[in-house]
Write an enzyme that holds these catalytic residues in place. Structure first.
Site, PDB file in Angstrom:
ATOM      1  N   ARG A 171      24.362 -17.571  20.220  1.00  0.00           N
ATOM      2  CA  ARG A 171      25.710 -16.998  20.407  1.00  0.00           C
ATOM      3  C   ARG A 171      26.078 -16.086  19.230  1.00  0.00           C
ATOM      4  NH1 ARG A 171      30.116 -21.349  21.821  1.00  0.00           N
ATOM      5  NH2 ARG A 171      31.352 -19.460  22.039  1.00  0.00           N
ATOM      6  N   GLY A 231      43.421 -13.675  28.652  1.00  0.00           N
ATOM      7  CA  GLY A 231      42.039 -14.077  28.915  1.00  0.00           C
ATOM      8  C   GLY A 231      41.734 -15.525  28.631  1.00  0.00           C
ATOM      9  N   THR A 232      42.620 -16.425  29.073  1.00  0.00           N
ATOM     10  CA  THR A 232      42.307 -17.845  28.937  1.00  0.00           C
ATOM     11  C   THR A 232      42.687 -18.574  30.217  1.00  0.00           C
ATOM     12  OG1 THR A 232      42.764 -19.912  27.745  1.00  0.00           O
ATOM     13  CG2 THR A 232      44.511 -18.260  27.728  1.00  0.00           C
ATOM     14  N   SER A 233      41.853 -19.549  30.572  1.00  0.00           N
ATOM     15  CA  SER A 233      42.112 -20.298  31.814  1.00  0.00           C
ATOM     16  C   SER A 233      43.206 -21.346  31.605  1.00  0.00           C
ATOM     17  CB  SER A 233      40.812 -20.982  32.269  1.00  0.00           C
ATOM     18  OG  SER A 233      40.332 -21.812  31.207  1.00  0.00           O
ATOM     19  N   HIS A 274      39.512 -23.064  17.362  1.00  0.00           N
ATOM     20  CA  HIS A 274      38.270 -23.794  17.671  1.00  0.00           C
ATOM     21  C   HIS A 274      37.133 -23.474  16.716  1.00  0.00           C
ATOM     22  CE1 HIS A 274      39.881 -24.216  22.056  1.00  0.00           C
ATOM     23  NE2 HIS A 274      40.489 -25.009  21.206  1.00  0.00           N
ATOM     24  N   VAL A 323      35.706 -18.129  18.998  1.00  0.00           N
ATOM     25  CA  VAL A 323      35.036 -18.349  17.710  1.00  0.00           C
ATOM     26  C   VAL A 323      34.332 -17.064  17.243  1.00  0.00           C
ATOM     27  CG1 VAL A 323      34.795 -20.834  18.070  1.00  0.00           C
ATOM     28  CG2 VAL A 323      32.972 -19.296  18.894  1.00  0.00           C
ATOM     29  N   ASP A 324      34.461 -15.995  18.065  1.00  0.00           N
ATOM     30  CA  ASP A 324      33.873 -14.729  17.616  1.00  0.00           C
ATOM     31  C   ASP A 324      34.798 -14.065  16.598  1.00  0.00           C
ATOM     32  OD1 ASP A 324      34.978 -13.614  20.798  1.00  0.00           O
ATOM     33  OD2 ASP A 324      35.800 -12.834  18.919  1.00  0.00           O
ATOM     34  N   TYR A 368      23.967 -22.155  18.932  1.00  0.00           N
ATOM     35  CA  TYR A 368      24.947 -21.351  18.177  1.00  0.00           C
ATOM     36  C   TYR A 368      24.292 -20.136  17.514  1.00  0.00           C
ATOM     37  CZ  TYR A 368      28.520 -24.710  19.281  1.00  0.00           C
ATOM     38  OH  TYR A 368      29.418 -25.478  20.002  1.00  0.00           O
ATOM     39  N   GLN A 384      41.430 -18.961  20.653  1.00  0.00           N
ATOM     40  CA  GLN A 384      40.515 -20.064  20.959  1.00  0.00           C
ATOM     41  C   GLN A 384      39.074 -19.608  20.736  1.00  0.00           C
ATOM     42  OE1 GLN A 384      41.887 -22.289  24.757  1.00  0.00           O
ATOM     43  NE2 GLN A 384      42.729 -20.234  24.933  1.00  0.00           N
TER      44      GLN A 384
HETATM   45  N1  APR Z   1      40.075  -9.794  30.913  1.00  0.00           N
HETATM   46  C1  APR Z   1      41.002 -10.786  30.902  1.00  0.00           C
HETATM   47  N2  APR Z   1      40.748 -12.044  31.310  1.00  0.00           N
HETATM   48  C2  APR Z   1      39.500 -12.292  31.765  1.00  0.00           C
HETATM   49  C3  APR Z   1      38.481 -11.322  31.807  1.00  0.00           C
HETATM   50  C4  APR Z   1      38.811 -10.023  31.351  1.00  0.00           C
HETATM   51  N3  APR Z   1      37.908  -9.021  31.364  1.00  0.00           N
HETATM   52  N4  APR Z   1      37.347 -11.896  32.305  1.00  0.00           N
HETATM   53  C5  APR Z   1      37.657 -13.194  32.555  1.00  0.00           C
HETATM   54  N5  APR Z   1      38.944 -13.424  32.252  1.00  0.00           N
HETATM   55  C6  APR Z   1      39.707 -14.675  32.330  1.00  0.00           C
HETATM   56  C7  APR Z   1      39.238 -15.634  33.402  1.00  0.00           C
HETATM   57  O1  APR Z   1      39.889 -15.361  34.626  1.00  0.00           O
HETATM   58  C8  APR Z   1      39.664 -16.971  32.819  1.00  0.00           C
HETATM   59  O2  APR Z   1      40.994 -17.294  33.195  1.00  0.00           O
HETATM   60  O3  APR Z   1      39.511 -15.339  31.104  1.00  0.00           O
HETATM   61  C9  APR Z   1      39.624 -16.747  31.312  1.00  0.00           C
HETATM   62  C10 APR Z   1      38.437 -17.407  30.649  1.00  0.00           C
HETATM   63  O4  APR Z   1      38.617 -18.790  30.763  1.00  0.00           O
HETATM   64  P1  APR Z   1      37.533 -19.762  30.110  1.00  0.00           P
HETATM   65  O5  APR Z   1      36.174 -19.263  30.459  1.00  0.00           O
HETATM   66  O6  APR Z   1      37.934 -21.167  30.479  1.00  0.00           O
HETATM   67  O7  APR Z   1      37.689 -19.542  28.545  1.00  0.00           O
HETATM   68  P2  APR Z   1      38.837 -20.128  27.613  1.00  0.00           P
HETATM   69  O8  APR Z   1      40.126 -20.274  28.341  1.00  0.00           O
HETATM   70  O9  APR Z   1      38.840 -19.304  26.381  1.00  0.00           O
HETATM   71  O10 APR Z   1      38.252 -21.597  27.259  1.00  0.00           O
HETATM   72  C11 APR Z   1      39.006 -22.360  26.340  1.00  0.00           C
HETATM   73  O11 APR Z   1      37.232 -24.009  26.327  1.00  0.00           O
HETATM   74  O12 APR Z   1      34.980 -24.401  26.293  1.00  0.00           O
HETATM   75  C12 APR Z   1      36.120 -24.412  25.520  1.00  0.00           C
HETATM   76  O13 APR Z   1      36.238 -24.116  23.217  1.00  0.00           O
HETATM   77  C13 APR Z   1      35.987 -23.438  24.392  1.00  0.00           C
HETATM   78  O14 APR Z   1      37.681 -21.988  23.468  1.00  0.00           O
HETATM   79  C14 APR Z   1      37.085 -22.424  24.671  1.00  0.00           C
HETATM   80  C15 APR Z   1      38.062 -23.199  25.522  1.00  0.00           C
END
Ligand code: APR
Length: 230
Positions: free
Chosen positions: A56, A170-172, A104, A88-89, A53, A86
């Site tokens: 990071r 920007g989240t999966s 988170h 933490v920054d 951490y 989600q």
């Molecule tokens: N712009 C928009 N989306 C983007 C970009 C970008 N430049 N680059 C990547 N992505 C997308 C990817 O396609 C993906 O769908 O952002 C998403 C990132 O997904 P993850 O890496 O899974 O991150 P996140 O969804 O925030 O993870 C959720 O998982 O590990 C835990 O606590 C951690 O908060 C985190 C949580």
């Protein structure tokens, strides 16, 4: 004033230079999260977890908000905007967004290991062994680790239920309970998903998918929403 709720993930910070979690080269690709982001890891190897951490946190202070973070601030000119992140920054804070709910935890904060209500800002980027709370216990990162409760999910669900417009950036949408928030948004509300590799989410009504990087897609979307507000 219409209410816009924004759910963000690591992807919104990617263009600032912070790694995502599951993209190629993402954080977990280099580290197995079982080794780092769990209470068991903390008990097994406190030094490794503190180091992870600190690394990071140091990175966070070397980068800055990108056009996507800044565009969300502009949205506040004509909408009641609530960010649920989600991440933490502190990039939403540094961009100037006013209403931010961290699901988170926050990288810049530490908390007591005997009383979780004792939360402190970390001076600089290092949290070290021997840094203790006012009750004399070792401080830990103020992060929700895997297996720990996401205490802010209750207000996040309540807020999502009030959205006239819901943005997902920007989240999966893999990690629950955060990924389930979209199901609490009213059926008739308009939703937008900004992600260059967005996966189909068949069950979501009124969803517009923008397959763009946040730094491009979010400013465009904000411009459109500001025009529509007139
Ligand atoms: N712009 C928009 N989306 C983007 C970009 C970008 N430049 N680059 C990547 N992505 C997308 C990817 O396609 C993906 O769908 O952002 C998403 C990132 O997904 P993850 O890496 O899974 O991150 P996140 O969804 O925030 O993870 C959720 O998982 O590990 C835990 O606590 C951690 O908060 C985190 C949580």
């Amino acid at each position: 004033m219409k209410k816009i709720v924004v759910l963000t993930g690591a992807g919104i910070s990617q263009e600032s230079g912070l790694k995502t979690f599951r993209d190629d080269g993402g954080l977990w690709k280099e580290h197995r999260f079982e080794e780092l982001a769990t209470p068991e890891a903390w008990l097994r190897d406190m030094d490794l977890v503190l180091e992870f951490y600190n690394w990071r946190r140091k990175q966070m202070y070397e980068v800055k908000p990108n056009p996507a973070h800044l565009a969300l601030v502009k949205l506040e000119e004509k909408y009641d905007v609530q960010i649920i992140t989600q991440n933490v920054d502190d990039l939403h804070e540094r961009a100037g967004s006013k209403n931010i709910l961290h699901l988170h935890g926050e990288l810049g904060k530490a908390r007591s290991t005997v009383d979780e209500s004792l939360i402190y800002d970390i001076e600089g980027w290092e949290l070290k062994k021997g840094d203790c709370c006012e009750k004399g216990s070792q401080l830990r990162p103020h992060i929700v680790w895997f297996g720990e409760a996401v205490s802010n999910i209750v207000p996040a669900i309540q807020i999502s239920g009030t959205a006239d417009i819901f943005l997902v950036i920007g989240t999966s949408l893999i990690v629950y309970p955060a990924a389930g928030l979209i199901n609490y948004v009213p059926e008739e509300s308009i939703k937008y998903l900004v992600d260059p590799s967005a996966k189909p989410t068949g069950h979501v009504s009124n969803l517009n998918t923008i397959r763009e990087k946040a730094g491009v897609g979010v400013p465009h979307l904000v411009k459109q929403l500001l025009n529509e507000a007139d």
